[in-house]
Design an enzyme around this catalytic site. Sequence first.
Site, PDB file in Angstrom:
ATOM      1  CG  ASP A  28      58.902 -28.505  61.331  1.00  0.00           C
ATOM      2  OD1 ASP A  28      59.221 -29.213  60.350  1.00  0.00           O
ATOM      3  OD2 ASP A  28      57.752 -28.514  61.840  1.00  0.00           O
ATOM      4  CB  ILE A  29      54.979 -24.806  61.825  1.00  0.00           C
ATOM      5  CG1 ILE A  29      54.009 -23.808  62.425  1.00  0.00           C
ATOM      6  CG2 ILE A  29      54.287 -26.108  61.434  1.00  0.00           C
ATOM      7  CD1 ILE A  29      52.958 -23.310  61.440  1.00  0.00           C
ATOM      8  CG  ASN A  85      60.408 -37.692  56.376  1.00  0.00           C
ATOM      9  OD1 ASN A  85      61.134 -38.575  56.825  1.00  0.00           O
ATOM     10  ND2 ASN A  85      59.922 -36.724  57.132  1.00  0.00           N
ATOM     11  CB  VAL A  94      55.552 -30.240  52.754  1.00  0.00           C
ATOM     12  CG1 VAL A  94      55.692 -29.069  51.784  1.00  0.00           C
ATOM     13  CG2 VAL A  94      54.735 -29.813  53.978  1.00  0.00           C
ATOM     14  CG  HIS A  98      61.201 -30.718  53.222  1.00  0.00           C
ATOM     15  ND1 HIS A  98      60.178 -31.096  52.376  1.00  0.00           N
ATOM     16  CD2 HIS A  98      60.966 -31.343  54.396  1.00  0.00           C
ATOM     17  CE1 HIS A  98      59.342 -31.885  53.030  1.00  0.00           C
ATOM     18  NE2 HIS A  98      59.813 -32.064  54.253  1.00  0.00           N
TER      19      HIS A  98
HETATM   20  P1  5GP Z   1      57.631 -33.779  55.852  1.00  0.00           P
HETATM   21  O1  5GP Z   1      56.610 -34.442  56.713  1.00  0.00           O
HETATM   22  O2  5GP Z   1      57.078 -33.477  54.484  1.00  0.00           O
HETATM   23  O3  5GP Z   1      58.949 -34.464  55.808  1.00  0.00           O
HETATM   24  O4  5GP Z   1      57.958 -32.401  56.571  1.00  0.00           O
HETATM   25  C1  5GP Z   1      57.174 -31.273  56.436  1.00  0.00           C
HETATM   26  C2  5GP Z   1      57.458 -30.408  57.631  1.00  0.00           C
HETATM   27  O5  5GP Z   1      56.976 -29.104  57.376  1.00  0.00           O
HETATM   28  C3  5GP Z   1      56.774 -30.892  58.917  1.00  0.00           C
HETATM   29  O6  5GP Z   1      57.744 -31.149  59.910  1.00  0.00           O
HETATM   30  C4  5GP Z   1      55.841 -29.752  59.278  1.00  0.00           C
HETATM   31  O7  5GP Z   1      55.766 -29.531  60.665  1.00  0.00           O
HETATM   32  C5  5GP Z   1      56.444 -28.572  58.561  1.00  0.00           C
HETATM   33  N1  5GP Z   1      55.469 -27.579  58.164  1.00  0.00           N
HETATM   34  C6  5GP Z   1      54.264 -27.804  57.568  1.00  0.00           C
HETATM   35  N2  5GP Z   1      53.644 -26.645  57.342  1.00  0.00           N
HETATM   36  C7  5GP Z   1      54.474 -25.660  57.796  1.00  0.00           C
HETATM   37  C8  5GP Z   1      54.355 -24.247  57.832  1.00  0.00           C
HETATM   38  O8  5GP Z   1      53.370 -23.640  57.411  1.00  0.00           O
HETATM   39  N3  5GP Z   1      55.394 -23.561  58.370  1.00  0.00           N
HETATM   40  C9  5GP Z   1      56.515 -24.187  58.849  1.00  0.00           C
HETATM   41  N4  5GP Z   1      57.484 -23.421  59.359  1.00  0.00           N
HETATM   42  N5  5GP Z   1      56.652 -25.532  58.821  1.00  0.00           N
HETATM   43  C10 5GP Z   1      55.640 -26.256  58.305  1.00  0.00           C
END
Ligand code: 5GP
Length: 112
Positions: A28-29, A85, A94, A98
């Site tokens: 995760d970034i 989530n 996103v 995932h």
């Molecule tokens: P969500 O909030 O949808 O459950 O998780 C999305 C995750 O994707 C977040 O933890 C966010 O930090 C990660 N994320 C968003 N953009 C990027 C990216 O460009 N690269 C990586 N490696 N992770 C990302």
Amino acid sequence: MSIFEKIIAREIPATIIYQDDDVIAFNDIDPKAPVHIVIATIKPIPTLNDLAESDATLMGKMILVARHIAASEGIEKNGYRIVFNCNRDGGQSVFHIHCHLLGGRQMDWPPG
Ligand code: 5GP
């Protein structure tokens, strides 16, 4: 195209931990724990609400991949958390299915 599709297409960089025909795992970034790995489907499904019965094997595979990565990251004995989530209240940002594999520290309960 979701940001995760761009990672799958190698259009944006990521530290990829694992990939096969069904799933991809990458760091995760914005990590929320010492180990924070995203495991995403290769097939772009927006949310858990969009799953079909035929996706059952795929979703089971995601969990098994997460478990194997937990072992390779050395967090299986102390434990870890796997989080999905969904939509606004679930905190999804996103829209490409995932899960998060989180570990390397004590997790709080209930989650925020
Ligand atoms: P969500 O909030 O949808 O459950 O998780 C999305 C995750 O994707 C977040 O933890 C966010 O930090 C990660 N994320 C968003 N953009 C990027 C990216 O460009 N690269 C990586 N490696 N992770 C990302």
